[in-house]
Design a protein around this motif. Structure first.
Motif, short mmCIF file in Angstrom:
data_model
loop_
_atom_site.label_atom_id
_atom_site.label_comp_id
_atom_site.label_asym_id
_atom_site.label_seq_id
_atom_site.Cartn_x
_atom_site.Cartn_y
_atom_site.Cartn_z
N ASN A 78 -15.27 -74.59 -85.99
CA ASN A 78 -14.78 -73.87 -84.82
C ASN A 78 -13.29 -73.57 -84.97
O ASN A 78 -12.55 -74.28 -85.66
N THR A 79 -12.86 -72.54 -84.27
CA THR A 79 -11.47 -72.11 -84.36
C THR A 79 -10.52 -73.11 -83.71
O THR A 79 -9.42 -73.37 -84.20
N PHE A 80 -10.93 -73.73 -82.59
CA PHE A 80 -10.04 -74.60 -81.83
C PHE A 80 -10.39 -76.07 -82.03
O PHE A 80 -11.56 -76.44 -82.12
N PHE A 85 -5.78 -87.68 -84.08
CA PHE A 85 -7.19 -88.02 -84.03
C PHE A 85 -7.95 -86.94 -83.26
O PHE A 85 -7.72 -86.75 -82.06
N GLY A 86 -8.84 -86.22 -83.96
CA GLY A 86 -9.58 -85.12 -83.35
C GLY A 86 -10.53 -85.60 -82.26
O GLY A 86 -11.18 -86.64 -82.39
N LEU A 87 -10.64 -84.82 -81.19
CA LEU A 87 -11.46 -85.18 -80.03
C LEU A 87 -12.79 -84.43 -79.97
O LEU A 87 -13.70 -84.86 -79.28
N THR A 88 -12.89 -83.31 -80.65
CA THR A 88 -14.05 -82.44 -80.49
C THR A 88 -14.87 -82.35 -81.77
O THR A 88 -14.37 -82.59 -82.87
N ASP A 89 -16.13 -82.00 -81.61
CA ASP A 89 -17.00 -81.70 -82.75
C ASP A 89 -16.66 -80.29 -83.21
O ASP A 89 -16.92 -79.32 -82.50
N ILE A 90 -16.09 -80.16 -84.39
CA ILE A 90 -15.63 -78.85 -84.85
C ILE A 90 -16.67 -78.11 -85.69
O ILE A 90 -16.45 -76.96 -86.07
N LEU A 91 -17.81 -78.74 -85.97
CA LEU A 91 -18.82 -78.09 -86.80
C LEU A 91 -19.50 -76.97 -86.02
O LEU A 91 -19.93 -77.15 -84.87
N PHE A 128 -5.27 -74.15 -83.66
CA PHE A 128 -6.08 -72.94 -83.74
C PHE A 128 -6.11 -72.46 -85.19
O PHE A 128 -5.07 -72.15 -85.78
N ASP A 129 -7.30 -72.41 -85.77
CA ASP A 129 -7.45 -71.97 -87.15
C ASP A 129 -7.53 -70.44 -87.15
O ASP A 129 -8.49 -69.85 -86.65
N VAL A 130 -6.50 -69.79 -87.71
CA VAL A 130 -6.45 -68.33 -87.72
C VAL A 130 -6.83 -67.75 -89.08
O VAL A 130 -6.70 -66.54 -89.29
N SER A 131 -7.31 -68.59 -90.00
CA SER A 131 -7.75 -68.08 -91.29
C SER A 131 -9.07 -67.34 -91.16
O SER A 131 -9.86 -67.59 -90.24
N LYS A 132 -9.32 -66.44 -92.07
CA LYS A 132 -10.52 -65.61 -92.02
C LYS A 132 -11.76 -66.45 -92.33
O LYS A 132 -11.79 -67.22 -93.29
N LYS A 133 -12.81 -66.30 -91.50
CA LYS A 133 -14.05 -67.04 -91.70
C LYS A 133 -14.92 -66.32 -92.74
O LYS A 133 -15.04 -65.11 -92.72
N ARG A 134 -15.51 -67.13 -93.63
CA ARG A 134 -16.40 -66.58 -94.64
C ARG A 134 -17.76 -67.28 -94.55
O ARG A 134 -17.88 -68.34 -93.94
N LYS A 145 -9.62 -73.48 -97.24
CA LYS A 145 -8.21 -73.21 -96.99
C LYS A 145 -8.05 -72.82 -95.53
O LYS A 145 -8.75 -71.92 -95.05
N SER A 146 -7.14 -73.48 -94.82
CA SER A 146 -6.98 -73.24 -93.39
C SER A 146 -5.52 -72.97 -93.06
O SER A 146 -4.61 -73.54 -93.66
N VAL A 147 -5.33 -72.06 -92.11
CA VAL A 147 -4.01 -71.78 -91.55
C VAL A 147 -4.10 -72.04 -90.05
O VAL A 147 -4.83 -71.37 -89.33
N TYR A 148 -3.36 -73.06 -89.60
CA TYR A 148 -3.43 -73.47 -88.20
C TYR A 148 -2.16 -73.06 -87.45
O TYR A 148 -1.05 -73.19 -87.98
N VAL A 149 -2.35 -72.59 -86.23
CA VAL A 149 -1.25 -72.53 -85.27
C VAL A 149 -1.36 -73.81 -84.45
O VAL A 149 -2.38 -74.05 -83.79
N ILE A 150 -0.34 -74.67 -84.53
CA ILE A 150 -0.40 -75.96 -83.85
C ILE A 150 0.58 -75.98 -82.68
O ILE A 150 1.63 -75.33 -82.71
N ALA A 151 0.21 -76.73 -81.63
CA ALA A 151 1.03 -76.81 -80.43
C ALA A 151 1.08 -78.26 -79.94
O ALA A 151 0.35 -78.63 -79.01
N PRO A 152 1.91 -79.10 -80.56
CA PRO A 152 2.01 -80.50 -80.13
C PRO A 152 2.92 -80.65 -78.91
O PRO A 152 3.98 -80.03 -78.80
N LEU A 153 2.50 -81.51 -77.99
CA LEU A 153 3.31 -81.89 -76.83
C LEU A 153 3.38 -83.41 -76.84
O LEU A 153 2.36 -84.09 -76.73
#
Length: 250
Positions: free
Chosen positions: A180-182, A209-215, A167-173, A135-143
């Protein structure tokens, strides 16, 4: 309440939703075309404003692309991970629109996105399966750069090109996989402005389309738990894709 949808190809989903948006454009445009003498236009000066505000609500679905490295554990296990189905989430945004040209607008639409997905991990040798709910809660900033066509009575099609930070602001477990958060995305969208008597209504679809490796590869929390860490060890990278259906009110 959680809604599950069977996962189909990203391209097939794009085609289906694009046809739906095209049908909506035709539905709204047909009454105006059926009465050629009726030249009444709603909000004729709406597009002449230097800037304006709005808000939106919509639905999003996130997919993850897992790249495996062929790692085999000392026990002979080889793990593969996938997202077997999509679960729709919700996104809520505010909008600031700046007019650059008759056909160009710069749009900034920050907001919140709430998503849910389940990763399925399977050992190729034994068939052993494990699951992880995310479960993720993102703060998104599209331009976005909005490129519009000519107005036809009370409708005007457009496409968008842009970038989005999340930016994923959900609590990490402590889980099998952590991310990654970003994350950063390139985005492309398609929509249509419908001019109603008191506001503009804009249904829009957007592909991100994601640009970064988020693992998160470095997992000190799993140093004493190799049974969980072997899932991360089997992956070289994970990238995100997001599909959004948004309804703007301007």
């Amino acid at each position: 309440m959680t809604f599950r949808t069977r996962k189909i190809g990203f391209g097939k989903t794009a085609a289906v939703v694009t046809l739906v948006v095209a049908a909506l454009c035709g539905l709204f445009a047909t009454p105006a075309q059926a009465r050629p003498k009726d030249k009444l236009e709603n909000r004729p000066y709406a597009d002449l404003k230097r800037w304006h505000l709005g808000f939106s609500i919509g639905m999003c679905m996130q997919d993850l692309k897992f790249t495996h490295n062929g790692y085999v554990t000392p026990e002979g296990q080889q793990w593969f991970t996938e997202i077997p189905s999509w679960n729709p989430g919700i996104n809520v945004q505010v909008l600031a629109d700046l007019r650059l040209h008759k056909y160009l607008n710069l749009r900034f639409s920050p907001g919140m996105s709430f998503s849910f997905k389940t990763a399925e991990m399977r050992d190729h040798v034994s068939g052993d399966t494990r699951r992880q709910d995310m479960k993720s809660v993102y703060v998104i900033a599209p331009l976005d750069l909005k490129i519009s066509g000519d107005r036809l009575r009370n409708s005007r099609p457009y496409v968008t090109l842009g970038a989005m930070g999340a930016f994923d602001v959900s609590k990490k477990r402590t889980e099998y996989l952590q991310f990654n958060t970003f994350d950063a995305y390139l985005t492309v969208g398609l929509g249509c402005d419908f001019y109603l008597p008191f506001f503009k209504f804009n249904p829009e679809i957007k592909f991100c389309f994601g640009l970064t490796d988020i693992l998160r590869h470095d997992r000190p929390d799993l140093e004493d738990d190799p049974e969980m860490f072997k899932i991360t060890q089997s992956l070289s990278k994970v990238k995100s894709k997001m599909f959004m259906i948004t309804f703007y009110f301007e």
